[in-house]
Design an enzyme around this catalytic site. Structure first.
Site, short mmCIF file in Angstrom:
data_model
loop_
_atom_site.label_atom_id
_atom_site.label_comp_id
_atom_site.label_asym_id
_atom_site.label_seq_id
_atom_site.Cartn_x
_atom_site.Cartn_y
_atom_site.Cartn_z
NE ARG A 1 -3.98 -2.07 0.50
CZ ARG A 1 -3.80 -3.31 0.01
NH1 ARG A 1 -2.72 -3.60 -0.70
NH2 ARG A 1 -4.71 -4.24 0.20
CD GLU B 1 -3.68 -12.60 -3.57
OE1 GLU B 1 -3.13 -13.33 -2.71
OE2 GLU B 1 -3.85 -11.38 -3.41
O1 0X9 Z 1 -4.42 -6.75 -0.90
C1 0X9 Z 1 -3.33 -7.05 -1.43
O2 0X9 Z 1 -2.30 -6.40 -1.26
C2 0X9 Z 1 -3.28 -8.30 -2.29
N1 0X9 Z 1 -4.00 -9.37 -1.65
S1 0X9 Z 1 -3.40 -10.08 -0.31
O3 0X9 Z 1 -4.44 -10.93 0.24
N2 0X9 Z 1 -2.19 -11.00 -0.70
O4 0X9 Z 1 -2.96 -9.07 0.60
C3 0X9 Z 1 -3.93 -8.03 -3.63
C4 0X9 Z 1 -3.33 -6.88 -4.39
C5 0X9 Z 1 -3.96 -6.73 -5.74
N3 0X9 Z 1 -3.53 -5.53 -6.41
C6 0X9 Z 1 -4.10 -4.31 -6.20
N4 0X9 Z 1 -5.14 -4.17 -5.45
N5 0X9 Z 1 -3.58 -3.30 -6.82
ZN ZN Z 2 -0.31 -10.46 -0.17
#
Ligand code: 0X9
Ligand code: ZN
Length: 434
Positions: A253, A380
């Site tokens: 993030r 994933e």
């Molecule tokens: O939430 C995330 O960072 C990812 N899933 S997790 O369960 N491994 O944490 C998905 C990220 C997908 N990409 C974006 N949302 N940009």
């Molecule tokens: Zn992740």
């Protein structure tokens, strides 16, 4: 269907172990992870959404937060139930397996520490990189993208065939940005091993340069091995002030593209975006190296769990311009994995935003939106929630092998080499890229 095995083991274990020391619980919540009530509980740091499909989610709930979470879900009329009474006994089992593997390995005195039949800690992965560097000669170069708060190196391994002239595709693979997703560094390191040792990968080395980051979040990864309570750690280990109470930034993030979308500004949340975009040495260092490599053709970041192959965008539900091509290449991966696994591993393909709900500041959106990488994916890895992060050992080797086969096919298709090569152009007017 899901959690059948985990629940049985957990309930048996929990019957004797619900004491003052009992750990967090896993709940099944009948709403997707991006449901407003789950997002707000997550932002407050009260739940940790482990994984989610359209109909329901698996959520980690600390005992101290049980009543508040249950009340909020009930008020929002979201059904929920305890699925794993206490995760700690399950984690303890996993640790015993790893310890046992380690002790037998040391008596065998093998050359490099990885065997891809169980999970390996940071020491082992670094040992493996050292071995690869020594064994691979001019094929392997190691760079340090960053030094973390706890003094670890974020290593990037470039694997290339110096004897083939090119032009070559550039492939960047990121593993381990989320600490607890242990299957991700396992898969990434296994692909590195194939590239250097397996003749079936040689052709791909002639047509592509590979940039591999086995552990993008070494502090978090090491911490997640340190104790049963730390096993579910996701973020890095940044000290956020507040007397060290709520540490860490979610590195997925923290990238400087649509920073803040679907992220939390609360340091106690699992999806804390950090005080600034690129506030963290890991993301800053990696973006610098990626920018200097230029013209990356394919980016993959391995996460778990869910068995989905996601393409941009994560920050909006709008499909990107080349979504048809993105889907086509994703299908190469999914079809290969299905075939190699004898039909047992099925991946769903889709945009991150539509499938997972809006979230950005993630590596995939940044590479696609800022660097202009045309093929950018979050994969994933298995499973679909039965075991989640605590994937049993007998799934490690099959998962790394089937995933590597999927990546082999994707890169072969892109570079027109290997088993997934398209038909060669018969005349100069045939376009290679359609
Ligand atoms: O939430 C995330 O960072 C990812 N899933 S997790 O369960 N491994 O944490 C998905 C990220 C997908 N990409 C974006 N949302 N940009
Ligand atoms: Zn992740």
């Amino acid at each position: 269907m899901w959690c059948v095995v985990v629940v049985c083991v957990a309930l048996a274990a929990a019957a004797s172990s619900v004491t003052a020391e009992a750990g967090p619980q896993v709940w099944r919540v009948e709403a997707p992870g991006h449901h407003i009530v789950l997002r707000s509980l997550e932002n407050e740091g009260l739940v940790d959404v482990l994984g989610s499909v359209t109909s329901h989610s698996k959520v980690l709930v600390e005992r101290s937060a049980k009543e508040r979470v249950s009340r909020a879900l009930s008020e929002a009329q979201v059904e929920h139930k305890v699925e794993v009474e206490d995760v700690l006994p399950l984690i303890e089992q996993e640790r015993q397996h790893i310890r046992h593997k380690r002790s037998t390995r040391f008596t065998q005195n093998v050359a490099q520490p990885m065997d891809w039949t169980s999970f390996h800690d940071l020491d082992d992965i670094e040992g493996f990189i050292g071995w690869l560097n020594a064994t691979g000669g001019p094929f392997v170069q190691v760079a340090n993208a960053a030094t973390t708060q706890e003094g670890h190196k974020v290593l990037v391994v470039r694997i290339t065939d110096p004897n083939s002239p090119g032009p070559k595709k550039k492939v960047w693979i990121e593993g381990g940005i989320h600490a607890r997703e242990w299957i991700s560094p396992a898969v990434t390191s296994y692909i590195m091993y194939q590239l250097v040792t397996n003749p079936a990968w040689q052709e791909l080395l002639q047509v592509a340069d590979w940039y591999m980051v086995p552990v993008a979040n070494p502090d978090g990864y090491e911490f997640s091995f340190s104790s049963p309570r730390a096993r579910m750690w996701r973020k890095n280990r940044r000290n956020n002030g507040n007397s060290g109470q709520c540490r860490g930034v979610d590195l997925n993030r923290n990238w400087d593209f649509k920073w803040g979308v679907g992220a939390s500004n609360n340091p106690c949340s699992e999806t804390y975006m950090g005080p600034l975009a690129f506030s963290e040495p890991e993301t800053r260092g990696l973006q610098f190296l990626m920018s200097s490599v230029r013209d990356i053709d394919l980016f993959i970041t391995f996460h778990s769990f869910g068995q989905t192959i996601l393409y941009p965008w994560g920050w909006t539900r709008t499909a990107p311009a080349n979504s048809r091509q993105l889907k086509r290449l994703a299908k190469k991966f999914a079809d290969t994995v299905r075939e190699v696994s004898g039909g047992s591993t099925d991946y769903e393909i889709g945009g991150s935003g539509p499938l997972y709900g809006l979230a950005s500041g993630a590596t995939d959106d940044w590479t696609y939106g800022v660097l202009g990488v045309p093929y950018s994916y979050t994969i994933e890895l298995p499973d679909q929630g039965t075991y989640g992060f605590l994937l049993p050992e007998n799934r490690v080797s099959s998962t790394v092998m089937e995933t590597a086969a999927g990546v082999h096919c994707m890169v072969g298709f892109l570079a027109n080499a290997g088993q997934c090569a398209r038909r060669r152009a018969r005349n100069p007017h045939n376009r290679i890229f359609g």
